[in-house]
Design a protein around this motif. Sequence first.
Motif, mmCIF file in Angstrom:
data_model
loop_
_atom_site.group_PDB
_atom_site.id
_atom_site.type_symbol
_atom_site.label_atom_id
_atom_site.label_comp_id
_atom_site.label_asym_id
_atom_site.label_seq_id
_atom_site.Cartn_x
_atom_site.Cartn_y
_atom_site.Cartn_z
ATOM 1 N N LEU A 396 -102.172 -7.180 16.000
ATOM 2 C CA LEU A 396 -100.709 -7.200 16.050
ATOM 3 C C LEU A 396 -100.122 -7.497 14.671
ATOM 4 C CD1 LEU A 396 -100.156 -9.121 19.417
ATOM 5 C CD2 LEU A 396 -99.763 -6.697 18.956
ATOM 6 N N ALA A 397 -100.786 -8.353 13.923
ATOM 7 C CA ALA A 397 -100.269 -8.687 12.601
ATOM 8 C C ALA A 397 -100.331 -7.485 11.654
ATOM 9 C CB ALA A 397 -101.050 -9.864 12.017
ATOM 10 N N ALA A 398 -101.350 -6.670 11.890
ATOM 11 C CA ALA A 398 -101.454 -5.488 11.020
ATOM 12 C C ALA A 398 -100.357 -4.489 11.315
ATOM 13 C CB ALA A 398 -102.840 -4.831 11.186
ATOM 14 N N ARG A 399 -99.860 -4.447 12.524
ATOM 15 C CA ARG A 399 -98.864 -3.454 12.903
ATOM 16 C C ARG A 399 -97.440 -3.963 12.736
ATOM 17 N NH1 ARG A 399 -102.403 -2.789 17.260
ATOM 18 N NH2 ARG A 399 -100.880 -3.846 18.639
ATOM 19 N N LEU A 400 -97.247 -5.220 12.607
ATOM 20 C CA LEU A 400 -95.887 -5.780 12.552
ATOM 21 C C LEU A 400 -95.494 -6.112 11.111
ATOM 22 C CD1 LEU A 400 -96.008 -8.126 15.643
ATOM 23 C CD2 LEU A 400 -94.959 -5.874 15.480
ATOM 24 N N ARG A 401 -94.228 -6.263 10.964
ATOM 25 C CA ARG A 401 -93.685 -6.659 9.678
ATOM 26 C C ARG A 401 -93.879 -8.143 9.497
ATOM 27 N NH1 ARG A 401 -87.750 -4.375 9.919
ATOM 28 N NH2 ARG A 401 -88.016 -5.286 12.011
ATOM 29 N N PRO A 402 -93.651 -8.679 8.279
ATOM 30 C CA PRO A 402 -93.940 -10.093 8.038
ATOM 31 C C PRO A 402 -93.074 -11.009 8.884
ATOM 32 C CG PRO A 402 -93.820 -8.883 5.955
ATOM 33 C CD PRO A 402 -93.407 -7.924 7.016
ATOM 34 N N GLU A 403 -91.773 -10.696 9.025
ATOM 35 C CA GLU A 403 -90.929 -11.630 9.761
ATOM 36 C C GLU A 403 -91.281 -11.655 11.255
ATOM 37 O OE1 GLU A 403 -89.873 -9.232 7.872
ATOM 38 O OE2 GLU A 403 -89.019 -10.183 6.100
ATOM 39 N N PRO A 404 -91.337 -10.483 11.941
ATOM 40 C CA PRO A 404 -91.764 -10.532 13.371
ATOM 41 C C PRO A 404 -93.160 -11.047 13.529
ATOM 42 C CG PRO A 404 -90.658 -8.453 12.891
ATOM 43 C CD PRO A 404 -90.880 -9.137 11.552
ATOM 44 N N LEU A 405 -93.985 -10.803 12.483
ATOM 45 C CA LEU A 405 -95.365 -11.263 12.593
ATOM 46 C C LEU A 405 -95.424 -12.779 12.679
ATOM 47 C CD1 LEU A 405 -98.332 -10.541 12.576
ATOM 48 C CD2 LEU A 405 -98.292 -10.588 10.079
ATOM 49 N N ALA A 406 -94.589 -13.440 11.950
ATOM 50 C CA ALA A 406 -94.593 -14.908 12.008
ATOM 51 C C ALA A 406 -94.165 -15.396 13.372
ATOM 52 C CB ALA A 406 -93.669 -15.445 10.901
ATOM 53 N N ARG A 407 -93.139 -14.712 13.927
ATOM 54 C CA ARG A 407 -92.702 -15.147 15.278
ATOM 55 C C ARG A 407 -93.764 -14.850 16.330
ATOM 56 N NH1 ARG A 407 -87.846 -12.877 13.301
ATOM 57 N NH2 ARG A 407 -88.286 -10.967 14.432
ATOM 58 N N GLU A 408 -94.378 -13.663 16.151
ATOM 59 C CA GLU A 408 -95.431 -13.321 17.142
ATOM 60 C C GLU A 408 -96.603 -14.273 17.038
ATOM 61 O OE1 GLU A 408 -97.214 -11.308 20.289
ATOM 62 O OE2 GLU A 408 -95.157 -11.276 19.497
ATOM 63 N N ALA A 409 -96.946 -14.653 15.759
ATOM 64 C CA ALA A 409 -98.051 -15.590 15.553
ATOM 65 C C ALA A 409 -97.715 -16.942 16.181
ATOM 66 C CB ALA A 409 -98.351 -15.723 14.056
ATOM 67 N N GLU A 410 -96.444 -17.312 15.994
ATOM 68 C CA GLU A 410 -96.045 -18.603 16.597
ATOM 69 C C GLU A 410 -96.155 -18.549 18.119
ATOM 70 O OE1 GLU A 410 -92.217 -21.620 16.600
ATOM 71 O OE2 GLU A 410 -92.182 -19.759 15.421
ATOM 72 N N ARG A 411 -95.701 -17.379 18.706
ATOM 73 C CA ARG A 411 -95.763 -17.268 20.179
ATOM 74 C C ARG A 411 -97.201 -17.229 20.654
ATOM 75 N NH1 ARG A 411 -96.146 -13.253 23.805
ATOM 76 N NH2 ARG A 411 -96.170 -11.680 22.147
ATOM 77 N N ARG A 412 -98.040 -16.464 19.902
ATOM 78 C CA ARG A 412 -99.434 -16.384 20.292
ATOM 79 C C ARG A 412 -100.122 -17.731 20.153
ATOM 80 N NH1 ARG A 412 -100.310 -12.018 23.382
ATOM 81 N NH2 ARG A 412 -99.354 -10.138 22.460
ATOM 82 N N GLY A 413 -99.713 -18.497 19.116
ATOM 83 C CA GLY A 413 -100.282 -19.829 18.941
ATOM 84 C C GLY A 413 -99.926 -20.736 20.118
#
Length: 545
Positions: A396-413
Amino acid sequence: MTPDPDSKTVHNLPELSVSDLSQALKRTVEDAFGRVRVRGEISQPKIPGSGHCYLRLKDDAAVLDGVIWRGTLAKLSVRPEEGLEVVATGRLTTYPGRSSYQIIIESLELAGEGALLKMLEERKRRLATEGLFAAERKRRLPFLPRVVGVVTSPTGAVIRDILHRLNDRCPVHVLVWPVRVQGEGAAQEITAAIAGFNALDPAGTVPRPDVLIVARGGGSLEDLMAFNEVAVVRAAAASAIPLVSAVGHETDTTLIDFAADLRAPTPTGAAEMVVPVRLDLMAQVADDGRRLLGAMGRLLEDGGARLTGLLRGLPDPYRLMEDLTLRLDDRAQRLALAGPALLDRRRADLDRLAARLRSPREIVALRAAELGHLSRALDGAAVRAVDARGQALAGLAARLRPEPLAREAERRGADLARLSGVLDAAAARRLEDAAGRLERAGTLLESYSFRKVLDRGFVLVRDADDRPVPAAAGLAEGQGVSLQFADGRLGATIGSGGAERASSPPPPSPSPSPGAAPDPPKPRASGRAKPRRKDPRQGTLLDDL
């Protein structure tokens, strides 16, 4: 000189009214016929509610009306009946209201024996139609009456003959009811006497007769008319006490003879009929007594002979007692052996069940292996879950931009933290379940432990190598052993009075089949039996110590 037609004719006869003439005729008839006797046949007798009797006396050529006043009718010995030929005594009178004459009857007499017989025959026919003379109404006389009632005149020869005959044959208690046996009022007294005897209370002071005798001596047909009256005949038929009629001589017949239960030719014959001969009774009783004694003697002789025959067929009682004594001893020995045999069978069953149980160490090892396998599987599942989440996050991080990636990482965490908590809770519950099963297995193992047996008062014997001694054959005299109790150990030495050794235990006695004779008891060897051989692949509870 011709008479003047207008002049009034003069008569020298007095002029009378109808009433005066009727009264004059009444006085003339009553004076001329103040007392007359008239013979004729009674026709159309009627008794209205006033109680007077109106009738007609007739012959072949004439008819005369008659009346009998109520007071006179009750006193007549002959009751007016249709077709009865009588001689009526009375006075003639007239009845002005109808211009008729009639006779006032004061007495009635039967006109000759033929008329009397005709009246009796007609009365007999009428009473027979009512069933008063039926044979089924007759009753048997008592064999030996205690009290005899007699209805007769107290002054005649009849009562003396009856009492004399009763005293000769069989003296009994006699009650005499005195009555008139002929004349006016005789029928009423006889009727009252029969009813009076029946009305006596059997338990009263005056005993009630067991049989009645209505008696009278011989006489003419007119003298016996009291016993032909309807009231007397009905009283005899209604008597609850058996009644014997003894009226007149053997050739005399009255209507009471047909209504009575038994007719006697004479009063003396009636006395002979109601009681038996006392001497004959005494002779019969004596003869019956002799016959009874003879019959009893023969019965006893036959019974004795039969008893003797039955005794010969019976076995010797002493032999029966010996057989029963042997059976009792056999049952007692078998009963004494039944307890140890039962214990041996139960011990064998216990050993068989114990052999089927797993060793506690094996159970603990199996549970530990199962717990390790589950733990490893849980760890592998957790690692694989973390790796899968990491890979998913990397993709998911490879497909997303840096800003959504941080939110997605936070949600996944956050999801990872939540799943990690769930996994830790599931692992904790699995460990708790495994610990609970392990604790229950330990409790079960503890219940199988030999220490529970020691708590009930048993002792475990160990040799010098601290091994359990299962049988007395493994010990020698002077050998040192240790005795383990529930609360500790004590040392001991095998002495000369040790347990006796048996070569082999006795085989179990087979159960007897139903109906088979019991086998004699076999002697049992003393000492403790050898333990049974067990499967070497299976251990015992004591092997784990």
